[in-house]
Scaffold this motif. Structure first.
Motif, mmCIF file in Angstrom:
data_model
loop_
_atom_site.group_PDB
_atom_site.id
_atom_site.type_symbol
_atom_site.label_atom_id
_atom_site.label_comp_id
_atom_site.label_asym_id
_atom_site.label_seq_id
_atom_site.Cartn_x
_atom_site.Cartn_y
_atom_site.Cartn_z
ATOM 1 N N LEU A 1 11.417 29.276 67.114
ATOM 2 C CA LEU A 1 10.956 30.295 68.052
ATOM 3 C C LEU A 1 9.960 31.248 67.413
ATOM 4 O O LEU A 1 8.994 31.684 68.067
ATOM 5 N N ALA A 2 10.158 31.583 66.149
ATOM 6 C CA ALA A 2 9.204 32.465 65.472
ATOM 7 C C ALA A 2 7.839 31.790 65.371
ATOM 8 O O ALA A 2 6.792 32.447 65.514
ATOM 9 N N HIS A 3 7.829 30.483 65.139
ATOM 10 C CA HIS A 3 6.571 29.743 65.095
ATOM 11 C C HIS A 3 5.888 29.798 66.459
ATOM 12 O O HIS A 3 4.668 30.011 66.556
ATOM 13 N N ALA A 4 6.677 29.644 67.528
ATOM 14 C CA ALA A 4 6.117 29.724 68.885
ATOM 15 C C ALA A 4 5.589 31.118 69.188
ATOM 16 O O ALA A 4 4.564 31.272 69.874
ATOM 17 N N ALA A 5 6.271 32.130 68.681
ATOM 18 C CA ALA A 5 5.829 33.505 68.953
ATOM 19 C C ALA A 5 4.421 33.751 68.440
ATOM 20 O O ALA A 5 3.653 34.508 69.044
ATOM 21 N N ALA A 6 4.070 33.095 67.337
ATOM 22 C CA ALA A 6 2.764 33.325 66.723
ATOM 23 C C ALA A 6 1.614 32.718 67.507
ATOM 24 O O ALA A 6 0.460 33.104 67.309
ATOM 25 N N VAL A 7 1.897 31.765 68.397
ATOM 26 C CA VAL A 7 0.814 31.081 69.110
ATOM 27 C C VAL A 7 0.876 31.330 70.617
ATOM 28 O O VAL A 7 0.169 30.676 71.387
ATOM 29 N N THR A 8 1.744 32.255 71.059
ATOM 30 C CA THR A 8 1.861 32.588 72.473
ATOM 31 C C THR A 8 1.688 34.091 72.642
ATOM 32 O O THR A 8 1.741 34.858 71.686
ATOM 33 N N GLU A 9 1.504 34.501 73.896
ATOM 34 C CA GLU A 9 1.236 35.909 74.173
ATOM 35 C C GLU A 9 2.265 36.558 75.094
ATOM 36 O O GLU A 9 2.565 37.737 74.943
ATOM 37 N N ALA B 1 1.494 23.066 70.433
ATOM 38 C CA ALA B 1 0.860 22.680 71.692
ATOM 39 C C ALA B 1 1.804 22.873 72.864
ATOM 40 O O ALA B 1 1.404 23.367 73.930
ATOM 41 N N VAL B 2 3.074 22.491 72.703
ATOM 42 C CA VAL B 2 4.059 22.672 73.771
ATOM 43 C C VAL B 2 4.199 24.153 74.110
ATOM 44 O O VAL B 2 4.200 24.550 75.288
ATOM 45 N N ALA B 3 4.333 24.994 73.084
ATOM 46 C CA ALA B 3 4.516 26.429 73.310
ATOM 47 C C ALA B 3 3.303 27.032 74.011
ATOM 48 O O ALA B 3 3.438 27.816 74.961
ATOM 49 N N ARG B 4 2.102 26.674 73.563
ATOM 50 C CA ARG B 4 0.900 27.207 74.208
ATOM 51 C C ARG B 4 0.774 26.723 75.642
ATOM 52 O O ARG B 4 0.413 27.497 76.542
ATOM 53 N N ASP B 5 1.068 25.443 75.884
ATOM 54 C CA ASP B 5 0.984 24.911 77.241
ATOM 55 C C ASP B 5 1.967 25.628 78.163
ATOM 56 O O ASP B 5 1.636 25.944 79.319
ATOM 57 N N ALA B 6 3.187 25.880 77.687
ATOM 58 C CA ALA B 6 4.186 26.566 78.506
ATOM 59 C C ALA B 6 3.756 27.998 78.804
ATOM 60 O O ALA B 6 3.920 28.490 79.930
ATOM 61 N N ASP B 7 3.184 28.663 77.812
ATOM 62 C CA ASP B 7 2.702 30.032 77.996
ATOM 63 C C ASP B 7 1.567 30.074 79.006
ATOM 64 O O ASP B 7 1.544 30.898 79.930
ATOM 65 N N GLN B 8 0.626 29.170 78.859
ATOM 66 C CA GLN B 8 -0.540 29.165 79.739
ATOM 67 C C GLN B 8 -0.199 28.702 81.153
ATOM 68 O O GLN B 8 -0.914 29.040 82.108
ATOM 69 N N ALA B 9 0.888 27.955 81.303
ATOM 70 C CA ALA B 9 1.331 27.540 82.634
ATOM 71 C C ALA B 9 1.960 28.690 83.413
ATOM 72 O O ALA B 9 2.243 28.542 84.602
ATOM 73 N N GLY B 10 2.213 29.816 82.746
ATOM 74 C CA GLY B 10 2.820 30.956 83.411
ATOM 75 C C GLY B 10 4.325 30.922 83.460
ATOM 76 O O GLY B 10 4.936 31.675 84.230
ATOM 77 N N LEU B 11 4.943 30.056 82.643
ATOM 78 C CA LEU B 11 6.401 30.008 82.614
ATOM 79 C C LEU B 11 6.955 31.323 82.073
ATOM 80 O O LEU B 11 6.358 31.969 81.207
ATOM 81 N N ALA B 12 8.115 31.703 82.588
ATOM 82 C CA ALA B 12 8.715 32.970 82.206
ATOM 83 C C ALA B 12 9.351 32.921 80.828
ATOM 84 O O ALA B 12 9.409 33.946 80.131
ATOM 85 N N SER B 13 9.841 31.744 80.423
ATOM 86 C CA SER B 13 10.644 31.695 79.205
ATOM 87 C C SER B 13 10.567 30.320 78.565
ATOM 88 O O SER B 13 10.328 29.313 79.238
ATOM 89 N N LEU B 14 10.798 30.301 77.256
ATOM 90 C CA LEU B 14 10.807 29.078 76.451
ATOM 91 C C LEU B 14 12.052 29.115 75.577
ATOM 92 O O LEU B 14 12.290 30.092 74.864
ATOM 93 N N TRP B 15 12.823 28.024 75.624
ATOM 94 C CA TRP B 15 14.132 27.988 74.965
ATOM 95 C C TRP B 15 14.249 26.728 74.112
ATOM 96 O O TRP B 15 13.731 25.672 74.464
ATOM 97 N N VAL B 16 14.973 26.853 73.002
ATOM 98 C CA VAL B 16 15.376 25.693 72.212
ATOM 99 C C VAL B 16 16.890 25.748 72.050
ATOM 100 O O VAL B 16 17.499 26.811 72.140
ATOM 101 N N MET B 17 17.483 24.594 71.840
ATOM 102 C CA MET B 17 18.912 24.579 71.530
ATOM 103 C C MET B 17 19.111 25.159 70.138
ATOM 104 O O MET B 17 18.257 25.021 69.270
ATOM 105 N N ASP B 18 20.230 25.830 69.932
ATOM 106 C CA ASP B 18 20.570 26.259 68.580
ATOM 107 C C ASP B 18 21.607 25.289 68.035
ATOM 108 O O ASP B 18 22.805 25.570 68.002
#
Length: 297
Positions: free
Chosen positions: A64-72, A25-42
């Motif tokens: 990040l791979a999980h997020a890639a599957a639900v974002t465009e 849900a976080v990843a999709r919301d960030a994608d749909q908000a038009g944010l340029a990038s999504l980051w997690v700490m390593d």
């Protein structure tokens, strides 16, 4: 001005059973908000400044791979990987895989590494500062080779690879971000090898950032690199006030306050701000971020 989002806490309500659904849900919301990038700490343990080592922490590239599957559209990276966590060749293969599966949206965010407790806790060697920077520079050099389909034998100061084959190649050569503001080593490595630097707004602020960027400019001149080729990014605490309760001591920003904050950072020389929000799971906060993106774009 580009705006991204960093997610650094995963101790969410109902975790761990709910973690996958919450992250999607976080990843999709960030994608749909038009944010340029999504980051997690390593990181593998939570940092002391953000909680305790026992708090939930997810492995970065799986997340990040999980997020890639639900974002465009949103770009994906770690802020930042410690060069000592994985063998450099395996790390670069991992980033390439993320890039291929996401359709060309991966970044390589990397630094020398510093969190001794998680190294020792998980049995990962923690070399001296000098050796960690040697691994970092070797990894940066190897990245330029592997991302360019050059599989000739590589021999760095401490890293060796007999045939650094990297097939498939990335869809897009992953931009390289080097995190940190160390003036003698880190910013020199940015000038030599990276597409972006990453500074911390906390502690520096709009007043301290220009001095760091002037140091970077000097390193660029020394190595013959155009300063304008490098994206200047920073991590900034920016929590949108969506009306829901916030942790004690956290200031909720209005859209106008956020736009003003980003404007001041732009005047300081930053072109990509990565927001660290205390309420990343609140869809209403992402709605406000979408308005910020519209206003500063």
């Amino acid at each position: 001005m580009r705006l991204g989002l960093q997610v650094s806490r995963f101790s969410w309500e109902g975790a761990p059973a709910s973690t996958g659904a919450t992250w999607r849900a976080v990843a999709r919301d960030a994608d749909q908000a038009g944010l340029a990038s999504l980051w997690v700490m390593d990181h593998f343990f939570q940092m002391a400044m953000a909680g305790s080592p026992e708090d939930d922490m997810l492995e970065g590239y799986t997340t990040l791979a999980h997020a890639a599957a639900v974002t465009e559209r949103i770009e994906l990276g770690t802020l930042v990987t410690g060069a000592t966590y994985r063998h450099p060749g395996i790390l670069l293969k991992t980033v390439t895989t993320l890039d291929v599966l996401s359709g060309g949206r991966a970044w390589l965010g990397i630094g020398a590494g510093w969190y001794e407790e998680e190294h020792l806790g998980l049995g990962v060697p923690f070399p001296s500062t000098r050796e960690r920077f040697e691994v970092l520079e070797d990894t940066l050099r190897l990245a330029h080779r592997m991302f360019a389909d050059d599989d000739r034998p590589f021999e760095g100061r401490v890293v060796r690879a007999e045939r650094p084959l990297n097939h498939p190649q990335p869809v897009r050569r992953p931009p390289i971000m080097v995190g940190g503001g160390g003036e003698r080593k880190t910013l020199r490595l940015v000038a030599q090898y990276a597409d972006a630097c990453n500074l911390f707004d906390t502690g520096l602020g709009p007043e301290g950032i220009p001095r760091k960027l002037e140091v970077l400019r000097g390193h660029c001149e020394d190595v013959g690199r155009p300063y304008d080729e490098i994206s200047k990014t920073c991590l900034a605490r920016l929590t949108m006030d969506a009306g829901s309760p916030l942790p004690e001591g956290v200031h909720g920003h209005s859209v106008e306050e956020a736009v003003d904050r980003l404007g001041r950072l732009r005047e300081a020389g930053i072109d990509h701000v990565i927001a660290s929000m205390a309420n990343t799971t609140d869809p209403a906060a992402h709605d406000l971020l979408a308005e910020v993106v519209r206003r500063v774009g």
